[in-house]
Design an enzyme around this catalytic site. Structure first.
Site, PDB file in Angstrom:
ATOM      1  N   ASP A   5     -19.137  -5.838 -26.685  1.00 40.94           N
ATOM      2  CA  ASP A   5     -20.336  -5.195 -27.242  1.00 40.94           C
ATOM      3  C   ASP A   5     -20.324  -5.054 -28.771  1.00 40.94           C
ATOM      4  O   ASP A   5     -21.355  -4.726 -29.377  1.00 40.94           O
ATOM      5  CB  ASP A   5     -20.575  -3.817 -26.582  1.00 40.94           C
ATOM      6  CG  ASP A   5     -19.391  -2.864 -26.719  1.00 40.94           C
ATOM      7  OD1 ASP A   5     -18.645  -2.959 -27.706  1.00 40.94           O
ATOM      8  OD2 ASP A   5     -19.233  -1.995 -25.828  1.00 40.94           O
ATOM      9  N   GLY A  36     -10.176   3.817 -20.992  1.00 41.08           N
ATOM     10  CA  GLY A  36     -11.423   3.423 -20.323  1.00 41.08           C
ATOM     11  C   GLY A  36     -11.424   2.038 -19.721  1.00 41.08           C
ATOM     12  O   GLY A  36     -12.417   1.327 -19.838  1.00 41.08           O
ATOM     13  N   THR A  37     -10.327   1.686 -19.070  1.00 38.22           N
ATOM     14  CA  THR A  37     -10.331   0.396 -18.360  1.00 38.22           C
ATOM     15  C   THR A  37      -9.780   0.590 -16.950  1.00 38.22           C
ATOM     16  O   THR A  37      -8.868   1.397 -16.748  1.00 38.22           O
ATOM     17  CB  THR A  37      -9.519  -0.684 -19.111  1.00 38.22           C
ATOM     18  OG1 THR A  37      -9.515  -1.889 -18.324  1.00 38.22           O
ATOM     19  CG2 THR A  37      -8.094  -0.273 -19.410  1.00 38.22           C
ATOM     20  N   HIS A  78     -12.059 -10.764 -25.131  1.00 35.48           N
ATOM     21  CA  HIS A  78     -13.080 -11.464 -24.337  1.00 35.48           C
ATOM     22  C   HIS A  78     -14.256 -11.940 -25.190  1.00 35.48           C
ATOM     23  O   HIS A  78     -15.314 -12.244 -24.650  1.00 35.48           O
ATOM     24  CB  HIS A  78     -13.570 -10.557 -23.188  1.00 35.48           C
ATOM     25  CG  HIS A  78     -12.497 -10.271 -22.167  1.00 35.48           C
ATOM     26  ND1 HIS A  78     -12.564  -9.230 -21.261  1.00 35.48           N
ATOM     27  CD2 HIS A  78     -11.315 -10.901 -21.922  1.00 35.48           C
ATOM     28  CE1 HIS A  78     -11.471  -9.248 -20.505  1.00 35.48           C
ATOM     29  NE2 HIS A  78     -10.707 -10.235 -20.882  1.00 35.48           N
ATOM     30  N   CYS A 125     -21.495 -23.481 -29.869  1.00 37.06           N
ATOM     31  CA  CYS A 125     -22.164 -24.676 -29.385  1.00 37.06           C
ATOM     32  C   CYS A 125     -21.309 -25.367 -28.320  1.00 37.06           C
ATOM     33  O   CYS A 125     -20.101 -25.544 -28.506  1.00 37.06           O
ATOM     34  CB  CYS A 125     -22.434 -25.634 -30.548  1.00 37.06           C
ATOM     35  SG  CYS A 125     -23.221 -27.149 -29.992  1.00 37.06           S
ATOM     36  N   CYS A 170     -26.373 -29.835 -34.213  1.00 41.52           N
ATOM     37  CA  CYS A 170     -26.296 -31.011 -33.341  1.00 41.52           C
ATOM     38  C   CYS A 170     -27.271 -30.939 -32.168  1.00 41.52           C
ATOM     39  O   CYS A 170     -27.281 -31.840 -31.333  1.00 41.52           O
ATOM     40  CB  CYS A 170     -24.872 -31.193 -32.820  1.00 41.52           C
ATOM     41  SG  CYS A 170     -24.442 -30.021 -31.528  1.00 41.52           S
ATOM     42  N   ASN A 186      -8.768   8.244 -19.261  1.00 39.36           N
ATOM     43  CA  ASN A 186      -9.765   7.726 -18.325  1.00 39.36           C
ATOM     44  C   ASN A 186     -10.372   8.908 -17.572  1.00 39.36           C
ATOM     45  O   ASN A 186      -9.729   9.944 -17.428  1.00 39.36           O
ATOM     46  CB  ASN A 186      -9.090   6.760 -17.326  1.00 39.36           C
ATOM     47  CG  ASN A 186     -10.075   5.802 -16.686  1.00 39.36           C
ATOM     48  OD1 ASN A 186     -11.110   6.208 -16.156  1.00 39.36           O
ATOM     49  ND2 ASN A 186      -9.764   4.523 -16.735  1.00 39.36           N
ATOM     50  N   CYS A 235     -20.657 -29.207 -30.282  1.00 42.59           N
ATOM     51  CA  CYS A 235     -19.816 -29.342 -31.489  1.00 42.59           C
ATOM     52  C   CYS A 235     -18.895 -28.132 -31.671  1.00 42.59           C
ATOM     53  O   CYS A 235     -18.094 -28.110 -32.606  1.00 42.59           O
ATOM     54  CB  CYS A 235     -20.688 -29.551 -32.732  1.00 42.59           C
ATOM     55  SG  CYS A 235     -21.623 -28.102 -33.233  1.00 42.59           S
TER      56      CYS A 235
HETATM   57  P1  OAD Z   1     -14.490  -1.479 -15.598  1.00 40.41           P
HETATM   58  O1  OAD Z   1     -15.922  -1.265 -15.331  1.00 40.41           O
HETATM   59  O2  OAD Z   1     -13.706  -2.259 -14.598  1.00 40.41           O
HETATM   60  O3  OAD Z   1     -13.752  -0.074 -15.771  1.00 40.41           O
HETATM   61  C1  OAD Z   1     -14.265   0.947 -16.594  1.00 40.41           C
HETATM   62  C2  OAD Z   1     -13.259   2.083 -16.608  1.00 40.41           C
HETATM   63  O4  OAD Z   1     -13.730   3.062 -17.525  1.00 40.41           O
HETATM   64  C3  OAD Z   1     -13.059   2.779 -15.267  1.00 40.41           C
HETATM   65  O5  OAD Z   1     -11.672   2.935 -15.007  1.00 40.41           O
HETATM   66  C4  OAD Z   1     -13.751   4.149 -15.469  1.00 40.41           C
HETATM   67  O6  OAD Z   1     -13.117   5.175 -14.713  1.00 40.41           O
HETATM   68  C5  OAD Z   1     -13.559   4.349 -16.954  1.00 40.41           C
HETATM   69  N1  OAD Z   1     -14.543   5.229 -17.625  1.00 40.41           N
HETATM   70  C6  OAD Z   1     -15.884   5.322 -17.406  1.00 40.41           C
HETATM   71  N2  OAD Z   1     -16.464   6.177 -18.270  1.00 40.41           N
HETATM   72  C7  OAD Z   1     -15.462   6.649 -19.071  1.00 40.41           C
HETATM   73  C8  OAD Z   1     -15.402   7.563 -20.168  1.00 40.41           C
HETATM   74  N3  OAD Z   1     -16.503   8.185 -20.637  1.00 40.41           N
HETATM   75  N4  OAD Z   1     -14.208   7.803 -20.742  1.00 40.41           N
HETATM   76  C9  OAD Z   1     -13.086   7.190 -20.292  1.00 40.41           C
HETATM   77  N5  OAD Z   1     -13.068   6.328 -19.266  1.00 40.41           N
HETATM   78  C10 OAD Z   1     -14.234   6.043 -18.657  1.00 40.41           C
HETATM   79  O7  OAD Z   1     -14.388  -2.127 -17.064  1.00 40.41           O
HETATM   80  P2  OAD Z   1     -13.161  -2.894 -17.740  1.00 40.41           P
HETATM   81  O8  OAD Z   1     -11.856  -2.343 -17.270  1.00 40.41           O
HETATM   82  O9  OAD Z   1     -13.418  -2.931 -19.180  1.00 40.41           O
HETATM   83  O10 OAD Z   1     -14.496  -9.088 -18.322  1.00 40.41           O
HETATM   84  O11 OAD Z   1     -13.335  -4.348 -17.158  1.00 40.41           O
HETATM   85  C11 OAD Z   1     -12.472  -5.356 -17.597  1.00 40.41           C
HETATM   86  C12 OAD Z   1     -13.187  -6.677 -17.659  1.00 40.41           C
HETATM   87  O12 OAD Z   1     -13.835  -6.935 -16.418  1.00 40.41           O
HETATM   88  C13 OAD Z   1     -14.323  -6.744 -18.669  1.00 40.41           C
HETATM   89  O13 OAD Z   1     -13.898  -7.038 -19.968  1.00 40.41           O
HETATM   90  C14 OAD Z   1     -15.173  -7.834 -18.122  1.00 40.41           C
HETATM   91  C15 OAD Z   1     -15.172  -7.401 -16.681  1.00 40.41           C
HETATM   92  O14 OAD Z   1     -15.479  -8.298 -15.725  1.00 40.41           O
HETATM   93  C16 OAD Z   1     -15.202 -10.202 -18.568  1.00 40.41           C
HETATM   94  O15 OAD Z   1     -16.403 -10.208 -18.631  1.00 40.41           O
HETATM   95  C17 OAD Z   1     -14.350 -11.423 -18.766  1.00 40.41           C
END
Ligand code: OAD
Length: 256
Positions: free
Chosen positions: A114, A197-198, A129, A137, A160, A223, A140
């Protein structure tokens, strides 16, 4: 007065202590850090992947089969981004980088496309990512910053005439070598690895957390819920990153 989180003050103090004792910090962020800016996450209720099959919009095969559908999906996401701004979580990471750690000792690794970390002012930033504000492109391979401007249904290269694609990494694609190598190096060198947050389910990005742990770093997780990183973290701060990260920074500043 300090905010209190579900888990109380102890984990916050523990995390602050790890950071005070650290020289090098690496941070891995995911969609959760942008949630409080109003950007939907991927998994879970109302997640981006709800209502979309990943294979239909986020693979090279999908783009080959139906580029208009894929562009519609990404153009919609680009339009939605016009309404959002970095939140206090993004800004607290900038403060960690510029006011608490030495510039060369801080690395921010993000899975997000983002562009909000860059907009917030993060400098040493590795976008694993890619970035939705850039196109590439298919002929090219020229790259171009396009920001969030409106693009054609099927945008083409001005050099191109080849078909342009978003400059992001899709499923079934490899991460850019140079970015990945830098991320792996920062992970191997850090004293503390912070995961924010992942869901930690997408590899190879999630593998960095395990690599940090194996290398002897302390792992801090932030998280709102348990994730695949929770069991290997040394301390988990349960709550929204937009509140916890600023609280952590305040604590470090008080101690300075
Ligand atoms: P996810 O949607 O899998 O996970 C989001 C995480 O954020 C979860 O563990 C939530 O509990 C947590 N969360 C939500 N709101 C929050 C907040 N306010 N504070 C802290 N944590 C919070 O997203 P990602 O782990 O980023 O890849 O996903 C990884 C990848 O999968 C992305 O980069 C994307 C996706 O498919 C591609 O597009 C290649």
């Amino acid at each position: 007065m300090h905010e209190r989180f579900d888990d109380g003050e102890r984990p916050l103090e523990q995390a602050a202590m790890f950071l005070r004792n650290a020289r090098r910090l690496a941070v891995l962020t995911g969609a959760g850090i942008s949630a409080e800016s109003g950007v939907p996450t991927f998994r879970g209720a109302d997640g981006l992947w709800e209502g979309h099959r990943i294979e239909e919009v986020a693979t090279p095969e999908a783009f080959q089969h139906n580029p208009k559908l894929v562009w519609r999906f990404y153009n919609q996401r680009r339009t939605n981004l016009k309404k959002v701004a970095p939140n206090p979580g993004h800004l607290a990471l900038v403060e960690l980088e510029t006011a608490i750690f030495q510039p060369d000792d801080f690395t921010l690794i993000t899975q997000n496309v983002d562009g909000l970390h860059r907009e917030a002012g993060s400098r040493r930033l590795l976008e694993l990512h890619g970035n939705i504000r850039r196109v590439r492109c298919t002929q090219c391979h020229d790259r171009l910053e396009v920001g969030l401007e409106q693009l054609a249904e099927l945008p083409s290269c001005s050099k191109c005439r080849g078909l342009l694609r978003p400059d992001i990494v899709w499923f079934h694609e490899a991460l850019p070598d140079d970015v990945w190598e830098e991320a792996a190096l920062a992970t191997a060198m850090c004293d503390v690895f912070m995961v924010v947050g992942t869901s930690a389910v997408v590899y190879p990005a999630a593998g960095l957390i395990h690599a940090a742990k194996r290398a002897g770093s302390k792992v801090i997780e932030i998280n709102i819920a348990r994730s695949d990183a929770t069991d290997i973290a040394d301390v988990c701060l349960l709550g929204p990153s937009g509140a916890i990260l600023p609280a952590l920074v305040r604590r470090l500043r008080e101690a300075a």
